[in-house]
Design a protein around this motif. Sequence first.
Motif, PDB file in Angstrom:
ATOM      1  N   ASP A 119      10.203  -6.602   0.671  1.00 19.30           N
ATOM      2  CA  ASP A 119       9.097  -7.057   1.512  1.00 19.30           C
ATOM      3  C   ASP A 119       7.785  -6.325   1.255  1.00 19.30           C
ATOM      4  N   VAL A 120       7.819  -5.063   0.812  1.00 18.74           N
ATOM      5  CA  VAL A 120       6.554  -4.368   0.570  1.00 18.74           C
ATOM      6  C   VAL A 120       5.917  -4.864  -0.721  1.00 18.74           C
ATOM      7  N   THR A 121       6.679  -4.850  -1.819  1.00 19.28           N
ATOM      8  CA  THR A 121       6.087  -5.275  -3.086  1.00 19.28           C
ATOM      9  C   THR A 121       5.693  -6.747  -3.054  1.00 19.28           C
ATOM     10  N   TYR A 122       6.591  -7.602  -2.536  1.00 16.28           N
ATOM     11  CA  TYR A 122       6.232  -9.015  -2.518  1.00 16.28           C
ATOM     12  C   TYR A 122       5.096  -9.300  -1.532  1.00 16.28           C
ATOM     13  N   SER A 123       5.152  -8.688  -0.354  1.00 19.04           N
ATOM     14  CA  SER A 123       4.128  -8.999   0.654  1.00 19.04           C
ATOM     15  C   SER A 123       2.759  -8.450   0.272  1.00 19.04           C
ATOM     16  N   THR A 124       2.718  -7.536  -0.699  1.00 21.72           N
ATOM     17  CA  THR A 124       1.412  -7.080  -1.183  1.00 21.72           C
ATOM     18  C   THR A 124       0.656  -8.232  -1.832  1.00 21.72           C
ATOM     19  N   SER A 125       1.372  -9.082  -2.570  1.00 18.73           N
ATOM     20  CA  SER A 125       0.698 -10.247  -3.148  1.00 18.73           C
ATOM     21  C   SER A 125       0.282 -11.223  -2.052  1.00 18.73           C
ATOM     22  N   GLU A 126       1.098 -11.359  -1.014  1.00 20.43           N
ATOM     23  CA  GLU A 126       0.705 -12.210   0.112  1.00 20.43           C
ATOM     24  C   GLU A 126      -0.552 -11.670   0.788  1.00 20.43           C
ATOM     25  N   TYR A 127      -0.591 -10.369   0.973  1.00 19.23           N
ATOM     26  CA  TYR A 127      -1.757  -9.732   1.597  1.00 19.23           C
ATOM     27  C   TYR A 127      -3.018  -9.974   0.768  1.00 19.23           C
TER      28      TYR A 127
ATOM     29  N   GLY B  87      -1.820  -2.503  -5.977  1.00 18.60           N
ATOM     30  CA  GLY B  87      -0.671  -1.869  -5.348  1.00 18.60           C
ATOM     31  C   GLY B  87      -0.249  -0.613  -6.080  1.00 18.60           C
ATOM     32  N   ASN B  88       0.302   0.326  -5.310  1.00 23.12           N
ATOM     33  CA  ASN B  88       0.855   1.545  -5.885  1.00 23.12           C
ATOM     34  C   ASN B  88       2.026   1.968  -5.016  1.00 23.12           C
ATOM     35  N   THR B  89       3.151   2.295  -5.643  1.00 25.32           N
ATOM     36  CA  THR B  89       4.352   2.670  -4.885  1.00 25.32           C
ATOM     37  C   THR B  89       4.328   4.122  -4.445  1.00 25.32           C
ATOM     38  N   GLY B  90       3.435   4.931  -5.020  1.00 25.60           N
ATOM     39  CA  GLY B  90       3.546   6.365  -4.846  1.00 25.60           C
ATOM     40  C   GLY B  90       4.595   6.921  -5.796  1.00 25.60           C
ATOM     41  N   ASN B  91       4.823   8.230  -5.715  1.00 23.18           N
ATOM     42  CA  ASN B  91       5.827   8.857  -6.574  1.00 23.18           C
ATOM     43  C   ASN B  91       7.190   8.249  -6.295  1.00 23.18           C
TER      44      ASN B  91
ATOM     45  N   GLY C  64       3.498   7.967 -10.091  1.00 22.70           N
ATOM     46  CA  GLY C  64       3.011   6.897  -9.223  1.00 22.70           C
ATOM     47  C   GLY C  64       3.153   5.643 -10.049  1.00 22.70           C
ATOM     48  N   ALA C  65       3.279   4.493  -9.425  1.00 15.90           N
ATOM     49  CA  ALA C  65       3.454   3.254 -10.192  1.00 15.90           C
ATOM     50  C   ALA C  65       2.448   2.217  -9.710  1.00 15.90           C
ATOM     51  N   VAL C  66       1.516   1.881 -10.572  1.00 12.62           N
ATOM     52  CA  VAL C  66       0.465   0.916 -10.237  1.00 12.62           C
ATOM     53  C   VAL C  66       0.934  -0.485 -10.617  1.00 12.62           C
ATOM     54  N   PHE C  67       0.903  -1.398  -9.663  1.00 12.03           N
ATOM     55  CA  PHE C  67       1.138  -2.804  -9.972  1.00 12.03           C
ATOM     56  C   PHE C  67      -0.213  -3.495 -10.164  1.00 12.03           C
ATOM     57  N   HIS C  68      -0.166  -4.635 -10.831  1.00 10.07           N
ATOM     58  CA  HIS C  68      -1.406  -5.336 -11.158  1.00 10.07           C
ATOM     59  C   HIS C  68      -1.363  -6.805 -10.762  1.00 10.07           C
ATOM     60  N   ALA C  69      -2.522  -7.327 -10.491  1.00  8.94           N
ATOM     61  CA  ALA C  69      -2.718  -8.771 -10.444  1.00  8.94           C
ATOM     62  C   ALA C  69      -3.157  -9.183 -11.837  1.00  8.94           C
ATOM     63  N   PHE C  70      -2.323  -9.995 -12.486  1.00  5.45           N
ATOM     64  CA  PHE C  70      -2.683 -10.567 -13.784  1.00  5.45           C
ATOM     65  C   PHE C  70      -3.381 -11.895 -13.523  1.00  5.45           C
ATOM     66  N   VAL C  71      -4.560 -12.071 -14.095  1.00  5.87           N
ATOM     67  CA  VAL C  71      -5.321 -13.307 -13.932  1.00  5.87           C
ATOM     68  C   VAL C  71      -5.558 -13.909 -15.305  1.00  5.87           C
TER      69      VAL C  71
END
Length: 362
Positions: free
Chosen positions: A42-50, A148-152, A239-246
């Motif tokens: 729910d955190v990783t997926y809902s980040t895209s919803e947010y 998004g970033n998960t932290g360590n 830390g792990a940075v997620f990205h929006a790919f456009v």
Amino acid sequence: MQRRFMLAAGAAAPVALAAPALAQGLPEIRWRLTSSFPRALDVTYSTSEYMCRMVSEITDGRFRITPFPAGELVPGLQAMDAVSAGSVEMAHSGGLFFTGKNSALAFSTTVPFMLNVRQQHAWFFHGGGNELLNGVYKDFDIHALPCGNTGNQMGGWFRKEIRTAEDLRGLKFRVAGLAGNVMAKVGVIPQQIAPGDIYPALERGTIDGVEYIGPYDDAKLGFNKVARYYYYPGWGEGGAVFHAFVNLPKFQALPAAYRAAIETACTAATTWMLAQYDWKNVEALYRLVADGVQLRAYPNEVVDTLHRATQEVFAELSAANPKFRELLDSQVAFRDRHYAYHQVSDYAFDSMMLRLRRQQGR
């Protein structure tokens, strides 16, 4: 005079009631976004919803992006391909899933023994990281924005205790990105498996262990039901940075206001995700330990072995890929200079607080 002022104020009143300036004259656009993460995370997926919701609100509903979880439009590990081909306009994912396309993409998420979360944000936004990485993503017709970033992260789950580096040899271990290359150097058999498929593989014994994110997600996926030893620190992901790919041509074709809306929403989503994990991982770890999970620190001998293997991987990839070398040099220079500051700021504060807590018996 008073009558003239009232008339002027009355004449101006309709302007105050007009539609927001952003909405005037801009087209209605509908896009789709595919995530590499299932809805259950729910955190990783809902980040895209947010992020999508923020874009809609910023543009008064004229630019709407509909998110889809992994598997509904395309499988999670095909998200980048879908954006590159233009079959969807956007994806929410991590570059470390796609290092087979270009090893330099690892830097868009994280590489072993490198940057912590604060350092990542500084490097991406002010140290030239975004510009360097988009020079790589451009080859795939993609524009990437931190989202998004998960932290360590934690070091992983194992069925048995890890006392020496030799205990890693021969293990089939789910791990993403360059951490997999490093573990292969010490005899691990790395497995890249999409998030939604990890638990079945662990339960069936197809893999012997797994590194994913941290206590909250790991507990949701049920890893503790199969593997009881939980290791830290997350040497592979400070830390792990997620990205929006456009899709790059479609991004460039947007009105400037809509491009700015995506950029603003992605930056907000980065803070939102990190805060979610910093809040939820705490209680999740307490629950896991209370349920009998064996929390263990990696022995120094294991960490040192992995660190030496990392330097070998970096040297090999740098020799083969100039883009990798360019990004590595940039991050190393930033990291080494930043730690001089970090040890008299955050590190000093955290060490002080931990010492005081111990004195108080907490």
